[in-house]
Design an enzyme around this catalytic site. Structure first.
Site, mmCIF file in Angstrom:
data_model
loop_
_atom_site.group_PDB
_atom_site.id
_atom_site.type_symbol
_atom_site.label_atom_id
_atom_site.label_comp_id
_atom_site.label_asym_id
_atom_site.label_seq_id
_atom_site.Cartn_x
_atom_site.Cartn_y
_atom_site.Cartn_z
ATOM 1 N N HIS A 153 38.461 56.072 36.981
ATOM 2 C CA HIS A 153 38.519 55.025 37.995
ATOM 3 C C HIS A 153 39.382 55.488 39.156
ATOM 4 O O HIS A 153 40.530 55.898 38.969
ATOM 5 C CB HIS A 153 39.068 53.731 37.398
ATOM 6 C CG HIS A 153 38.080 53.075 36.483
ATOM 7 N ND1 HIS A 153 38.391 51.978 35.727
ATOM 8 C CD2 HIS A 153 36.786 53.351 36.209
ATOM 9 C CE1 HIS A 153 37.335 51.613 35.017
ATOM 10 N NE2 HIS A 153 36.359 52.434 35.297
ATOM 11 N N LYS A 618 38.271 39.109 38.460
ATOM 12 C CA LYS A 618 37.563 38.904 39.722
ATOM 13 C C LYS A 618 36.633 37.705 39.636
ATOM 14 O O LYS A 618 36.443 36.975 40.609
ATOM 15 C CB LYS A 618 36.773 40.175 40.075
ATOM 16 C CG LYS A 618 36.078 40.138 41.426
ATOM 17 C CD LYS A 618 35.737 41.536 41.914
ATOM 18 C CE LYS A 618 34.744 42.206 41.003
ATOM 19 N NZ LYS A 618 33.375 41.694 41.173
#
Length: 957
Positions: A153, A618
């Site tokens: 990531h 999120k």
């Protein structure tokens, strides 16, 4: 503060001052007195803005003056300021890392005979004193799994070149610790540091091209080469020593419970650059790195194992082994005999080296074969690290095929040395090598494979259509999909025709499973046996990869009376709030399918399940994501208990609070009772990986704390079965989650202007184009929040100092309890580890955020959006701060973390110039016409500011 700690803080302050002065010398040399004066002027101006408590709500008129001054800066002046303050933070971060190591050593020395806090020895001693029997400890260790998993990531914004220079600076700064350092020697160190700072100053910090996947693979392998290969045997030795001390007279055979995994080169979810060929090349690079490390180890052992034994006096087993080696390698036998005639251990290690080098040559041949000619890779980049000479004719006959063969030779040497009374030699370096072979094998780290459920479903649909089984699989309702796949899994006939042509996407999916099958045959199943399905929403999402595994011989259902064979663990990943709600019922449906039951039996009824912290945050916000993850773990544990399945939870945590980050030991202790059971996989990501694993001593401390927390939490749960939070606390938390969810959705999802505000008031456009990772910032084109990956989402809010994903909604969630003066809030914080972790993580995130700087970024947004959205942020900030202070019984944020609070207060005035510059650069870029000639230069300057802010905050995404 105790005197020792004050002295340590003074030493840190002196070192920071020295490094800052040396940086100033370099700036004068490179940029002249005028350049140095500009840097000093900005430093003084932002320090003045922070005069007082250091956390103003608004910079006021002085802030406007500085903002206007920044707008007038030319590109060269802006570049000078960005580079100066970025370099300063590189040096400060290095000094703080050295300070942490000094503190660890000082505390260990002060502890004397007692083990240091949060260590393996402390856990074992406390377990023994609290009545945990040796048998209970053996059972826990036999069942235990601790597996950090490195990911690619992209949250490490610094180039590897920059990181290498910082490592050299750290080694130079280590000279400051010499007790009898002369002034002349000190001056020489200062000169060397100035030289390295000058090299850093003249080095390009921003990536000119995005790293390839294989660049990321090599970056990940660095941590094994530099720290983990050294640290891991030490951790096992410490555990063995602690067990011997706390359980005298008891024998323990400590199993290999600490291992490592990786997604780098295997995670293809949304990353078209991860192909089957790249994955195979990754597996070969893992093997090459492992073999090269063992070769270095054997070369050292050959020098070390010098005991003499008269010819013919060797024990039978060693003599027989040497005779077998001599038959296979007669020329080498003569050479070794001449050199080490009466030193049988050196002769044996010589044969081991020959077999290992043969394995390296064979692997290098496959590395060349799997290299992608279109990747732009230059083989010279890895010449020297990889032996490029072709295999010798007899290499296939003599090479170690797997780590078990080499481990058998190591056991032979250890057994022989013990029989001769040389136990110290047997259990020293040889014992460490034996442990490394168990932990790392020839794979180094297990490579996981990950793909999005929709991509797998599309491939299944094409295969079923071409086989004449189902014309439109994707239109079927979920129960029909699951039933169809279950039937096909039980049916042994193949679906994939040989030499058939497929769409590129389906060909890639089939190519991956073919690669996995080849790798299992050639490298062993341990090289990679986990397949993760992102966005798992139905039973069919789990069965689909199992169908492809069957097609490639990785899953074979058993006929009546036969045992199934399964070589691939299929791991559902639950990420959205809705999926977390449904996950337990989905697993019950899955467990009820006979064909999946066969798969489970083949894996000893073990099931791994992954939980996503980033996308759930999120989707539902900080409070609701944490609560739903907590509830999902409880529900999954219960579903697995009902089915008599051993559960391993895989936690997809990130570096930032908004992605499940925060102190690892605190997160482990906050897991629901009964869900850990000694088994933990968790992701290690981005800049967190560098911070935790680049230095051997820090890597040791991090892993020690992780093991301590896993053992402690598991022993706690066993000692207090059924013990959990009070019912009134869970009811209060459920209600709080609903309120927090409403507040988050109202701002982020229901306000039509919010996505526009996000793009205007944060540097998301810069971050999406930073070239710090091989994976795109979005899963698919589109401006929806759902399309954006969690990493750039959190990274952008971190840069703008809103920090929104790490705290927003907690104030609304707890408002009723705060306003009602409910004493239960304090009790929940004191006695419920999950709630304490939730509050403290929000406190950490809020403490690192800054409303005054966030207001600067808010000024970039459209005037009609700003009052509505920023006022909501301010109001939630205030209510969240009140809730934290009430729950934790504190007067100010981070009162319980004075060192961190002081660090933030001291750092802010130096981060502020970078923030002022970034806001100014963003404003200029957004005013430019498309294609304006100065665009590229301004973008590079703005990208430099992102690196600088990340270094100053020690946090990205």
């Amino acid at each position: 503060m105790p005197r020792a700690e004050r002295d340590g803080e003074d030493a840190l302050g002196r070192e920071v001052n020295t490094l800052g002065r040396l940086l100033g010398d370099v700036i004068r040399e490179q940029e002249g007195d005028a350049g140095f004066a500009l840097v000093e002027a900005y430093r003084a101006a932002t320090k003045a803005l922070r005069a007082g408590d250091g956390r103003p709500a608004d910079f006021g008129a002085a802030g406007l003056v500085l903002r206007e001054r920044t707008e007038r800066l030319g590109p060269s002046e802006a570049r000078l300021l960005v580079r100066a303050f970025t370099a300063y933070f590189h040096l400060v971060n290095m000094a703080e890392e050295r300070h942490r190591l000094r503190v660890l050593r000082r505390r260990e020395a002060a502890a004397g005979e007692a083990p240091r806090g949060e260590s393996i020895a402390e856990t074992v001693r406390e377990a023994s004193r609290s009545g945990v029997t040796a048998d209970r400890m053996r059972a826990l260790l036999a069942h235990c799994v601790v597996e950090p998993v490195f990911t690619a990531h992209p949250t490490e914004a610094r180039r590897r070149t920059v990181l290498a220079k910082l490592r050299r600076l750290r080694r130079l700064a280590d000279g400051f610790d010499e007790p009898d350092l002369s002034e002349r020697a000190r001056a020489e160190i200062h000169d060397r540091i100035r030289e390295e700072i000058a090299a850093l100053w003249l080095t390009e910090e921003v990536h000119r091209r995005a790293p390839t996947v294989l660049d990321e693979v090599r970056n990940g392998l660095y941590f094994f080469e530099e720290s983990l290969f050294t640290v891991v045997p030490r951790l096992y030795r410490e555990l063995e020593g602690a067990l011997a001390e706390s359980y005298p007279g008891e024998a323990f055979d400590v199993p290999t419970f600490l291992r490592f995994g990786s997604w780098v080169g295997g995670d293809r979810d949304g990353n078209p650059n991860v192909s089957a060929e790249v994955t195979e090349h990754t597996l070969r690079l893992h093997r090459e790195t492992a073999l090269s490390l063992y070769e270095r180890e054997l070369e050292g052992l050959q020098r070390h194992l010098s005991p003499a034994v008269e010819t013919g006096r060797e024990d039978d087993a060693l003599a027989a082994s040497l005779a077998g080696d001599a038959r296979r390698l007669p020329d080498l036998a003569r050479s070794l005999g001449e050199r080490y005639g009466v030193e049988p251990y050196r002769r044996k290690v010589g044969f081991m080296l020959a077999r290992l080098r043969a394995a390296r040559r064979l692997n290098a041949e496959r590395l060349r074969a799997t290299a992608d000619p279109d990747s732009g890779e230059d083989p010279e980049l890895w010449r020297g690290a990889v032996r490029l000479e072709p295999p010798l004719p007899d290499d296939p006959a003599i090479a170690y095929a797997h780590a078990g063969e080499m481990a058998a030779d190591v056991r032979l040497l250890r057994d022989d040395l013990r029989r001769r009374g040389a136990g110290r030699l047997a259990d020293g370096a040889l014992g460490d090598l034996a442990r490394r072979l168990e932990v790392f094998g020839f794979r180094l780290a297990r490579l996981d494979f990950r793909q999005h459920s929709s991509a797998i479903a599309a491939a299944v649909a094409e295969v079923l259509r071409r086989a004449g089984v189902e014309a439109d699989y994707l239109s079927l309702p979920e129960p029909a999909r699951a039933a169809l796949l279950a039937r096909e899994l039980a049916n042994r006939r193949p679906l994939v025709a040989a030499h058939a042509t497929w769409t590129p996407e389906t060909a890639e999916t089939l190519g991956l499973f073919a690669t996995i099958a080849r790798a299992h045959a050639d490298l062993g199943p341990e090289c990679g046996d986990v397949y993760i399905i992102s966005m798992t929403a139905g039973v069919s999402d789990v069965l689909a990869p199992l169908l492809f595994a069957k097609e490639h011989g990785l899953f074979q259902p058993g006929r009546e009376g036969e045992t199934a064979r399964s070589a691939l663990q299929v791991v559902p990943l639950f990420e959205t709030i809705d999926d977390l709600h449904r996950c337990a019922s989905l697993m019950r449906e899955l467990f009820a399918l006979p064909v999946y039951g066969q798969h489970l039996e083949a894996w000893g009824r073990q099931q791994q399940i992954m939980l996503g912290y980033s996308d759930s945050n999120k989707d539902g916000g900080f409070v609701t994501a944490n609560w739903e993850l907590y509830c999902a773990q409880q529900a999954l544990a219960e579903a697995c208990r009902e089915a008599k399945v051993a559960l391993t939870l895989f936690h997809g945590r990130g570096g930032a609070i908004g992605r499940g980050g925060g102190p690892t030991s605190r997160a482990i202790m906050g897991q629901p009772p009964g869900t850990l059971n000694g088994r933990l996989r968790l992701t290690e990501q981005g800049e967190v990986t560098f911070a935790r694993y680049a230095h051997p001593e820090i890597a040791h401390r991090h892993l020690e704390q992780m093991i301590h927390a896993v053992l402690l939490a598991s022993l706690r749960d066993a000692a207090l079965p059924g013990e959990g939070p009070r019912p009134e606390w869970t009811r209060a938390m459920a209600a709080a989650s609903e309120e927090g969810h409403r507040a988050y959705r109202r701002l982020v999802h229901d306000d039509a202007g919010f996505i526009r505000y996000f793009h205007q008031a944060t540097p998301i456009d810069l971050i999406a184009d930073l070239r710090i990772g091989s994976r795109p910032a979005r899963r698919q084109d589109g401006d929806r929040i759902e399309d954006l990956r969690a990493i750039p989402w959190v990274f952008s809010w971190t840069q703008s100092r809103h920090g929104l994903p790490g705290w927003f909604g907690l104030g609304s969630a707890l408002r009723t309890l705060v306003e009602g003066g409910d004493p239960g809030l304090v009790e929940m914080y004191r006695h419920w580890p999950f709630f304490r972790s939730l509050v403290d993580n929000a406190q950490l995130s809020l403490g690192r955020s800054d409303l005054a700087i966030a207001r600067l970024y808010d000024g970039l947004a459209d005037p009609e959006l700003r009052p509505r959205i920023f006022e909501s942020v301010e109001a939630e900030w205030a209510s969240t701060e009140r809730a934290i202070l009430r729950a934790a019984s504190q007067a100010v944020l981070l009162e319980n973390s004075p060192v961190l609070r002081r660090s933030i207060r001291l750092r802010n005035p130096y981060v502020d110039p970078l923030s002022f510059l970034q806001v100014s650069l963003l404003a200029r870029l957004r005013r430019l016409d498309p294609g304006a000639p100065e665009t590229e230069e301004l973008r590079r300057l703005a990208a430099l500011s992102v690196n600088g802010v990340a270094a100053g905050l020690q946090n990205t995404g």
